[in-house]
Write a protein that holds these residues in place. Structure first.
Motif, mmCIF file in Angstrom:
data_model
loop_
_atom_site.group_PDB
_atom_site.id
_atom_site.type_symbol
_atom_site.label_atom_id
_atom_site.label_comp_id
_atom_site.label_asym_id
_atom_site.label_seq_id
_atom_site.Cartn_x
_atom_site.Cartn_y
_atom_site.Cartn_z
ATOM 1 N N ASP A 178 0.824 -1.205 0.000
ATOM 2 C CA ASP A 178 0.000 0.000 0.000
ATOM 3 C C ASP A 178 0.859 1.256 0.000
ATOM 4 O O ASP A 178 0.544 2.240 -0.669
ATOM 5 C CB ASP A 178 -0.930 0.006 1.212
ATOM 6 N N GLN A 179 1.957 1.242 0.773
ATOM 7 C CA GLN A 179 2.853 2.395 0.784
ATOM 8 C C GLN A 179 3.408 2.658 -0.606
ATOM 9 O O GLN A 179 3.462 3.800 -1.069
ATOM 10 C CB GLN A 179 3.996 2.171 1.776
ATOM 11 N N GLU A 180 3.842 1.604 -1.287
ATOM 12 C CA GLU A 180 4.416 1.758 -2.614
ATOM 13 C C GLU A 180 3.366 2.240 -3.608
ATOM 14 O O GLU A 180 3.638 3.107 -4.451
ATOM 15 C CB GLU A 180 5.025 0.435 -3.076
ATOM 16 N N LEU A 182 0.528 3.965 -2.970
ATOM 17 C CA LEU A 182 0.161 5.349 -2.698
ATOM 18 C C LEU A 182 1.292 6.308 -3.044
ATOM 19 O O LEU A 182 1.054 7.418 -3.521
ATOM 20 C CB LEU A 182 -0.247 5.502 -1.233
ATOM 21 N N SER A 183 2.529 5.880 -2.809
ATOM 22 C CA SER A 183 3.670 6.723 -3.174
ATOM 23 C C SER A 183 3.727 6.935 -4.679
ATOM 24 O O SER A 183 4.043 8.034 -5.161
ATOM 25 C CB SER A 183 4.981 6.081 -2.691
ATOM 26 N N LYS A 184 3.399 5.898 -5.435
ATOM 27 C CA LYS A 184 3.389 6.002 -6.899
ATOM 28 C C LYS A 184 2.297 6.978 -7.353
ATOM 29 O O LYS A 184 2.516 7.804 -8.248
ATOM 30 C CB LYS A 184 3.153 4.610 -7.503
ATOM 31 N N ILE A 185 1.135 6.879 -6.721
ATOM 32 C CA ILE A 185 0.030 7.795 -7.048
ATOM 33 C C ILE A 185 0.414 9.230 -6.687
ATOM 34 O O ILE A 185 0.201 10.166 -7.463
ATOM 35 C CB ILE A 185 -1.249 7.381 -6.300
ATOM 36 N N TYR A 186 0.994 9.391 -5.513
ATOM 37 C CA TYR A 186 1.400 10.711 -5.049
ATOM 38 C C TYR A 186 2.430 11.328 -5.999
ATOM 39 O O TYR A 186 2.332 12.516 -6.359
ATOM 40 C CB TYR A 186 1.981 10.612 -3.643
ATOM 41 N N LYS A 187 3.399 10.534 -6.416
ATOM 42 C CA LYS A 187 4.431 11.043 -7.322
ATOM 43 C C LYS A 187 3.814 11.482 -8.646
ATOM 44 O O LYS A 187 4.215 12.506 -9.229
ATOM 45 C CB LYS A 187 5.497 9.975 -7.563
#
Length: 291
Positions: A178-180, A182-187
């Protein structure tokens, strides 16, 4: 109690976030949340509620707390009974590189981070001395600010006037997947917020259908994807407004295609219009300038 996942963005030109605010009673929302970033909360003045992990207590006449990565907590200004002034510093563990804390010189700070899994409240002379150093931090350019942050962390690492707020590690168990994701979406939002964002493209990025993506994002971030994008755009707009740029230019640069809609969204999120925000922030900074 369910904690909301919060995505933190570093300040422009910096590897960490530094937030300074001085507000009146009732200005804070209660929000029990967590994030991968470590967080230092310095309440210069005020009294209110401290909720870190499973620890709930009240502070008076200021506070100084270090909160570890993914430790759930609520905003310290909630429930404040008087004028509240605070500095919040947030930084990822690897904000200086993946192996920086492995240096022998950083051993004490690394141990400090380990203790921070329980939440640490500092008091006594430690808090008194560091209050002035945190005020100084606000006046420094980015490079000197980074060096001073390291000095403050070293001071905290060697301090003995502290209390561990929780008896055990109470970090929120948020899966790496989930962290990865969401981080991809955020980026993606970070790189594309200036233009129209197609939700289908973002859903494909997350390997989900659009309905599944919308449900997933709402469940994990506690806001819709549109709300998240608007909030990110408005935060970017704040930086531009404080640099003195024209409101219409800020609007279109931040991905809004209508000035009136931009103003409406800005007011919903910040409680004031873009022009009011710029004027009030300028007045506040003037009032808070060190003598």
């Amino acid at each position: 109690m369910r904690a909301e996942f919060e995505i933190i963005q570093a300040d422009e030109g910096s590897s960490f976030r530094l937030l300074h605010q001085k507000v009146s009673v009732g200005a804070f929302r209660w929000s029990y949340h967590y994030h991968p970033e470590y967080e230092i909360v310095v309440v210069f003045q005020g009294s209110g509620r401290r909720h870190v992990g499973n620890h709930l207590s009240y502070y008076t006449d200021g506070d100084l707390v270090l909160i570890g990565s993914n430790v759930p907590h609520a905003g310290f200004g909630y429930g404040t009974m008087d004028l509240h002034e605070e500095v919040v510093i947030q930084f990822k563990e690897n904000f200086l590189g993946d192996n920086f804390w492995e240096c022998q010189e950083m051993a004490a700070i690394k141990q400090l981070f380990e203790r921070s899994k329980q939440g640490i409240a500092f008091h006594g002379e430690t808090r008194t001395i560091l209050n002035e150093r945190f005020r100084k931090l606000l006046t420094l350019p980015h490079f000197e600010r980074l060096i001073e942050l390291l000095n403050i962390l070293q001071y905290l690492a060697n301090a003995t006037e502290y209390t561990l707020l929780n008896p055990v590690d109470i970090r929120y168990n948020f899966s790496l997947k989930d962290q990865e994701r969401l981080s991809k979406i955020y980026k993606f939002v970070e790189e594309n917020f200036t233009q129209e964002i197609d939700i289908q493209v973002v859903a494909d990025l997350a390997n989900l259908t659009v309905p599944a993506f919308c449900n997933y994002f709402k469940k994990n971030v506690n806001q819709t994807f549109t709300e998240f994008v608007n909030e990110y755009r408005v935060n970017q707009a704040c930086k531009m407004l404080l640099r003195g740029e024209e409101i219409s230019d800020v609007c279109f640069h931040c991905g809004f295609n209508n000035v009136s809609y931009f103003g409406r969204v800005f007011r919903e999120l910040k409680g004031k219009s873009p022009s009011q925000f710029r004027r009030i922030f300028a007045e506040t900074n003037t009032n808070l300038s060190p003598t």
